[in-house]
Structures are given as C-alpha cells and as structure tokens.
Design an enzyme around this catalytic site. Structure first.
Site, PDB file in Angstrom:
ATOM      1  N   ASP A  64       0.802  -1.228   0.000  1.00 54.72           N
ATOM      2  CA  ASP A  64       0.000   0.000   0.000  1.00 54.72           C
ATOM      3  C   ASP A  64       0.836   1.281   0.000  1.00 54.72           C
ATOM      4  O   ASP A  64       0.366   2.331  -0.395  1.00 54.72           O
ATOM      5  CB  ASP A  64      -0.955   0.013   1.211  1.00 54.72           C
ATOM      6  N   HIS A  65       2.092   1.196   0.415  1.00 55.25           N
ATOM      7  CA  HIS A  65       2.919   2.401   0.525  1.00 55.25           C
ATOM      8  C   HIS A  65       3.699   2.685  -0.757  1.00 55.25           C
ATOM      9  O   HIS A  65       3.617   3.762  -1.327  1.00 55.25           O
ATOM     10  CB  HIS A  65       3.923   2.254   1.673  1.00 55.25           C
ATOM     11  N   ASP A 119       3.669  -1.050  11.431  1.00 55.12           N
ATOM     12  CA  ASP A 119       3.242   0.278  11.012  1.00 55.12           C
ATOM     13  C   ASP A 119       2.593   0.932  12.226  1.00 55.12           C
ATOM     14  O   ASP A 119       1.830   0.295  12.952  1.00 55.12           O
ATOM     15  CB  ASP A 119       2.243   0.200   9.858  1.00 55.12           C
ATOM     16  N   ARG A 379      -0.957  13.126   9.620  1.00 56.24           N
ATOM     17  CA  ARG A 379       0.359  13.690   9.953  1.00 56.24           C
ATOM     18  C   ARG A 379       0.663  14.892   9.071  1.00 56.24           C
ATOM     19  O   ARG A 379       0.384  14.865   7.878  1.00 56.24           O
ATOM     20  CB  ARG A 379       1.452  12.632   9.761  1.00 56.24           C
ATOM     21  N   SER A 533       6.433   7.360  13.126  1.00 59.84           N
ATOM     22  CA  SER A 533       6.274   6.078  12.444  1.00 59.84           C
ATOM     23  C   SER A 533       7.013   4.953  13.147  1.00 59.84           C
ATOM     24  O   SER A 533       7.810   5.164  14.059  1.00 59.84           O
ATOM     25  CB  SER A 533       6.786   6.197  11.012  1.00 59.84           C
ATOM     26  N   ARG A 535       8.979   3.017  11.364  1.00 56.73           N
ATOM     27  CA  ARG A 535      10.023   2.608  10.418  1.00 56.73           C
ATOM     28  C   ARG A 535      11.344   2.346  11.139  1.00 56.73           C
ATOM     29  O   ARG A 535      11.947   3.234  11.718  1.00 56.73           O
ATOM     30  CB  ARG A 535      10.182   3.638   9.287  1.00 56.73           C
TER      31      ARG A 535
HETATM   32  C1  MIC Z   1       3.825   6.578   8.132  1.00 52.43           C
HETATM   33  O1  MIC Z   1       2.639   6.898   8.177  1.00 52.43           O
HETATM   34  O2  MIC Z   1       4.747   7.330   8.466  1.00 52.43           O
HETATM   35  C2  MIC Z   1       4.184   5.195   7.642  1.00 52.43           C
HETATM   36  C3  MIC Z   1       4.855   5.359   6.345  1.00 52.43           C
HETATM   37  O3  MIC Z   1       3.009   4.436   7.457  1.00 52.43           O
HETATM   38  C4  MIC Z   1       5.090   4.523   8.683  1.00 52.43           C
HETATM   39  C5  MIC Z   1       5.663   3.234   8.261  1.00 52.43           C
HETATM   40  C6  MIC Z   1       6.851   3.381   7.335  1.00 52.43           C
HETATM   41  O4  MIC Z   1       7.635   4.315   7.476  1.00 52.43           O
HETATM   42  O5  MIC Z   1       6.987   2.529   6.468  1.00 52.43           O
HETATM   43  C7  MIC Z   1       4.402   4.306  10.031  1.00 52.43           C
HETATM   44  O6  MIC Z   1       3.493   5.014  10.358  1.00 52.43           O
HETATM   45  O7  MIC Z   1       4.841   3.430  10.799  1.00 52.43           O
HETATM   46 FE1  SF4 Z   2      -0.211   4.926   4.892  1.00 49.77          FE
HETATM   47 FE2  SF4 Z   2       1.051   5.663   7.136  1.00 49.77          FE
HETATM   48 FE3  SF4 Z   2      -0.403   7.422   5.728  1.00 49.77          FE
HETATM   49 FE4  SF4 Z   2      -1.633   5.513   7.032  1.00 49.77          FE
HETATM   50  S1  SF4 Z   2      -0.418   7.149   7.922  1.00 49.77           S
HETATM   51  S2  SF4 Z   2      -2.064   6.159   4.928  1.00 49.77           S
HETATM   52  S3  SF4 Z   2      -0.208   3.807   6.813  1.00 49.77           S
HETATM   53  S4  SF4 Z   2       1.480   6.399   5.058  1.00 49.77           S
END
Ligand code: MIC
Ligand code: SF4
Length: 639
Positions: A64-65, A119, A379, A533, A535
């Site tokens: 999805d990313h 995630d 975010r 996140s 990550r």
């Molecule tokens: C995000 O919203 O920052 C992400 C991308 O979903 C991350 C995960 C990632 O960095 O792959 C998260 O929220 O954990």
């Molecule tokens: Fe995707 Fe993270 Fe954004 Fe949710 S917050 S839509 S998991 S990138």
C-alpha cells in the site's frame, strides 16, 4: 487498576511479567501484519531467524505504501513479498487492494485478539476491540517466529465519552480534541481506552478513526469495546462468526481519567507543523487552500466518501483547488461506486487516486511550493507531503470537502443539512486480491530484485563507546525527519546502503558525509525523540552509518525499541540541562558499557568534552542483553 478492557486482553495473553505500569511484560501475539515499506526488511529478518513458517494464527503482508512504479524497485519489492508470503505461510494483499489498516479492519480484525503490525497506525483495528500495537519490523518478525512481544506495561487512560456528535462534527474532531488536550507526547507509555454512553453513537469505522490517530498522541495503542455496533459492522462484512462482545468491567478503575462530551465538540484542524497544533475551523476560516486530499488510513472509509459525495453533489471543485481522493480499500471504492456516490465525486472534478497511502507519505500528490493543503490525513510534519515548504492542515473529510468547494478553509456547518449516511446492508465482499500461502511451499522460489540487498548486521556492543556528536536536534523530532520517506527515498527501503544516504537529508544535508568521515558517532535529541512512524530504517540506516548512541531528553516508544533492536544505545540525560551544553563536534566517551549493562545499574557515567555526564539506563534485563548482543536478531538467535 482492575478490569479495564486493555487489562483483560493483556491478562489473557500474558506469558511473562507483572501487569504493573512500567514493568516489562511479554504477551502472546495472535496476528501480525506488515506493509511493503517495512515488510521487505521484516521478511528478511524473519528469514534470518530460520523459522520455516509463522507461529501465529495469521500473518499478512499488504502492499500500500510503495505504490508509484517509476522504476523497477517498487514492483520488485511487490514480487519479492508475494513470493515470500507464498513460501513462508503468509497471506499477501496485492497492490490495489487497499491500505493495510482499512483492509485489516474490514477483513481481519478480531475483537479481543492481539495484533502486532510493522506500522504505527496498526491501532486502527482497535476500533473493533482488538489490542493492536504498532512496532518495528524486527519485533513483528520475532513475534511471527513464535516469540512473545515484550513491552512496558502502559498506564491505562479511560476516556469516558458522553453525548453524541452534532451535525458536521466528526470522529476526526474528537481525536483532534484529544491531541489538543494531550499533545503529541501525552499518550506515551499509555493505552487510551474509550468507554461510556457516547461509544454506542460511533460506528466501528468512526471508532477506528479515533484509535488510528492515537498514534499521534504517542500512545502504545487505543481501543474501543466490542459491542452491538461492532457486531453490526461484522455482520455487514459477513464475518459475524469472528465477532464477540468484550468490554471493560463496570467497576474498572483507570490509571488516569478523561471525559469528552461529543456533543460539545466543534470542527477542528491541526494547523501546519504538527498534529497537535490544534485550532477551531472557525479560527482558521478564510485561509486560502490550493489542495484538498481526502483519504489515508484514518479517514477513507465508506462513510467518509459518502459524505464527500453528498457535499460535492451537483457542484464543482473551486478553480484554485486540486481535490485528491484516495479511498481506503477496494471494498470502500467498490461499495461507494455501487451506491452511485463515486459519480458525484468524479463529476465535481476530483482526482481519484489509487486505494493506497499515496500523498500521505509523499508518494505523489505533493502540493505546490509554499501553498496550503488541507487533508483528512493524520500527519503534517514539515516536508512529509513531499514539498519542503508545505503548509498542511489536518481536518475531517467534511472540512476538506468544504474547503475544496470554497477554495478556503470553511466551517462545514455552513453546508446546510447534514445527511444521514446509511451503511450498506452488505459491503462488497471479495477477498480475491488476498492470496493465501502456497500449498507447495517447497516449489516456490523467493524472487529478489537487484535493489533487495541483504540485511546489514552489527556485532556485540563495545565496552567503550566513543565518537563525536554529529548532529543536535530539538524536541519532538519525528522519524520522518530522521529517515525521510517520499517518492524518491521510499523505494530504497530494501537497500539499507542506498537509503542511508538520506538520513537527516532535509534537516542537515551534511550529516551523512560527516558520519562517514568521522566513522560514526552520536546523535543528540530533545524530548520525545523519534516520534511518529514505526520505520526501523530510522535506526537501521543510522546503525549502518556507525551511530553508536543517541543522547536525548526522552524517546518515543517505538523508536526507542527500534534503536535497541539494532544495537544503538538510547541514553537519556539525568540532568536535561546537559542538552544545552553539548554541541556538534563535542567528544563523547562512555566506558564500561558492557560491564554496566550486565548489572541492573540505573545510570551510567560518560564524558562529554571531558565533563562527567550521567545518563539514565531505563532498561529491563532483556533490553540490556539485547544491547549487549548488538541487537534483537543476535539476541534471539543466541537463544
Ligand atoms: C507513516 O505513516 O509514516 C508510515 C509510512 O506508514 C510509517 C511506516 C513506514 O515508514 O513505512 C508508520 O506510520 O509506521
Ligand atoms: Fe499509509 Fe502511514 Fe499514511 Fe496511514 S499514515 S495512509 S499507513 S502512510
């Protein structure tokens, strides 16, 4: 504290430890999820553990990313994940099936179970009564291998909901109100549990909007009870067999208490910079808007899109606004299409974007320089949208739709009658894009593209850690600042050497070069270092660059675990004033590290520019041994 919902679930899953706030506990995990951007590493980590197949009820990887396919990297990752899942007993949700959290809520959430996901918004399934926790990929890999999940028993905050939302005021406004009250660090080391008469007025997807954005409070997770409303959602998903009721005991005692009268809320926005920069929509009204985005895992369900369609019906998007709509899942898109509402959205001039994360993580939909974008996302840290000087406002889909029509932030209560949205009798149920594991795993070959590089490893920690301070940052530094994402960097998630070139890229472009020249060193941070996140690249890439420790006033939960998991020691100043005295280039030396970690000592003395400085060691026995081993992988393998 007895009988809260969170406590009941934890108790039923407890394998080690005492359930007292601050004590380390280990719990059995029922299900795990990963997404593509963290999942390739999690798979490589699982492979390194040498366990033939998952020892949990269900393991699933979503794509999805990393959706934009501007080169071979992302499709190679998709192919790797698909073949890996087939071979190693995992389910695989194909690209196009939707955002992990939305699809998981719809098809794989189970009240009363424990879900661990790589995630940070994994708590979305908490809207259906699941104890759903976001962690780094390595924690997921270990749980998938049958290991317990260890964490600090959080305090349980009871949020009593009363009243019901007024027209044009939404679940998003309720969680923005929580952010206004608690800020982005108010939830750290806490589980936020909702209860009270207001709960039944919220549908399961609305509850999930609230639990999703508990991540922005820094909470370990957020949870709602599973009741008749949850049952109704499961019935419409044709999964009533997975439903069971579960609530807190009537006499449950919470560690902390809050109350929100839903009827007293009004539409809110998080102004640019941080999800806790809350204003009322009335205060922000009139701010010109160039982009409006409706979607992402927090607000892209059927209800959100139906309301959007209602607002847009028969009207046109303002000439100065680009409206982007990314539904949360294929189920949402199909059900909205069947209801005829997709037509209204398209006819109004919206751009329909794929059912995936997209603009939320800077994968397309970047706004123009120095322009205002209003988004139903979760975010808005500077630059996350993909544009360095962005101004991102976070709000409900209602407020985003209103802004799209008027070209400026507009109180949605001016839009007239609030429609009552009926849920479809049945959502469109079609799991054909979720592939089960192969019945003949021995015949499946895992396909690795050239960008998928082996996992870098670190040896045991050194007795003396020394080096220079390479960067000094402020409070609430997010993992997006440490290890940026976006369309150019995200495709490098399976290649640590390549992605490490971008550590602190937007904050301090000279950082990587300095780290290389100095052979690694230290990072200095303020309060809540590493928020956001899950990550683990924000630890893994610094590890690759030779970072030995992070000295900070305090750490976020997930990032602290990720640092420990990769052998980087997170050290908190005993006296936060020391932060002021340190600068880039300061020399740090800490002796007797292994010796001290081998005891239960609560502090360690180090030297910064020959001045003695005390650091806290708020580590459990287990964390100490993970650090000594040089990370969780070494530690787990040695067991
Ligand atoms: C995000 O919203 O920052 C992400 C991308 O979903 C991350 C995960 C990632 O960095 O792959 C998260 O929220 O954990
Ligand atoms: Fe995707 Fe993270 Fe954004 Fe949710 S917050 S839509 S998991 S990138």
């Amino acid at each position: 504290m007895t009988g809260t919902l969170a406590e009941k679930i934890i108790k039923a899953h407890l394998v080690e430890g005492r359930m007292e706030p601050g004590q380390e506990i280990g719990i059995k995990v029922d299900r795990v999820l990963m997404q593509d951007a963290t999942g390739t590493m999690a798979c490589l980590e699982f492979e390194a553990l040498d366990v033939p197949k998952p020892r949990v009820d269900l393991a699933i990887a979503y794509v999805d990313h990393n959706i934009l396919q501007t080169g071979f990297e992302n499709p190679d990752d998709h192919r790797f994940l698909q073949s890996f899942c087939a071979k190693y007993g995992m389910y695989f949700s194909k690209p196009g099936n939707g955002i992990c959290h939305q699809v998981n809520l719809e098809r794989f959430s189970v009240p009363g179970q424990v879900l661990l996901g790589s995630d940070s918004h994994t708590p979305t399934s908490g809207g259906a009564g699941m104890l759903a926790i976001g962690v780094g990929g390595l924690d997921v890999a270990v749980a998938m291998g049958g290991g317990a999940f260890y964490f600090e028993m959080p305090k349980v905050v009871g949020v009593r909901l009363t009243g019901s939302l007024k027209p044009w005021v939404t679940a998003k406004d309720a969680i923005l109100e929580m952010l206004r009250r608690l800020t982005v660090r108010g939830g750290v080391r806490r589980i936020i549990e909702y209860y009270g008469p207001g709960v039944k007025t919220l549908s399961a997807p609305e509850r999930s909007t609230i639990t999703n954005m508990g991540a922005e409070l820094g909470a370990t997770t957020s949870i709602f009870p599973s009741d008749e409303v949850t049952k109704d959602f499961f019935t419409r998903q044709e999964r009533v067999q997975d439903w069971k009721p579960i609530t807190a005991d009537p006499d449950a005692v919470y560690d902390e208490n809050m109350e929100i009268n839903l009827g007293e809320l009004e539409p809110l926005v998080a102004a640019p910079g941080s999800p806790d920069n809350i204003k009322t929509v009335r205060e922000a009204e009139g701010t010109p808007i160039q982009q409006s985005c409706i979607g992402s895992c927090v607000n892209s369900n059927y209800r959100d899109l139906l309301i959007t369609a209602h607002v847009l019906r028969g009207k046109k998007v303002h000439p100065n606004v680009s409206l982007h709509v990314n539904p949360g899942s294929r189920q949402v898109l199909e059900t909205v299409a069947k209801a005829g509402a997709l037509y209204d959205i398209i006819a109004a001039g919206a751009r329909i974007i794929e059912n995936a994360c997209n603009g939320c993580i800077g994968m397309g939909s970047a706004p123009a320089s120095n322009s205002n974008s209003i988004r139903s996302y979760n975010r808005n840290w500077p630059g996350r949208s993909g544009t360095k000087d962005d101004h991102v406002y976070l709000a409900s889909p209602e407020s985003c739709a209103a802004a799209a029509l008027y070209g400026e932030i507009t109180d949605p209560r001016k839009l007239g009658n609030y429609p009552s949205i009926e849920w479809p009798e049945r959502f469109v149920i079609d799991d054909s894009m979720v592939l089960p594991p192969s019945r003949e795993p021995e015949k499946v070959e895992v396909i690795r593209g050239p960008n998928i590089k082996p996992l870098p490893r670190r040896g045991p920690i050194r007795e003396t850690l020394q080096g220079e301070v390479l960067i000094k940052v402020g409070d609430n530094i997010s993992t997006d600042a440490i290890m940026p994402a976006g369309a150019r960097i995200l495709p490098l998630r399976s290649n640590i050497q390549a992605i490490s070139e971008y550590v602190f890229a937007w904050t301090d472009p000279g950082f990587v070069q300095r780290a290389k020249e100095k052979n690694g060193g230290f990072i200095v941070g303020g309060i809540n270092y590493g928020q956001g996140s899950s990550r683990e690249h924000a630890a893994l890439a610094p590890m690759y660059l030779g970072i030995k420790g992070v000295l900070a006033k305090s750490f976020s939960r997930i990032h602290k675990s990720n640092l420990i998991n990769f052998g980087i020691i997170p050290l908190e100043f005993v006296n936060p004033d020391e932060y002021e005295k340190i600068s880039v280039g300061s020399m740090v030396k800490i002796d007797y590290v292994v010796q001290t970690l081998s005891t239960e000592a609560q502090t360690i003395q180090g030297h910064v520019d020959n001045r003695a400085v005390e650091f806290k060691l708020p580590f459990t026995h287990r964390m100490r041994h993970i650090l000594i081993a040089g990370g969780l992988l070494n530690y787990t393998k040695s067991k």
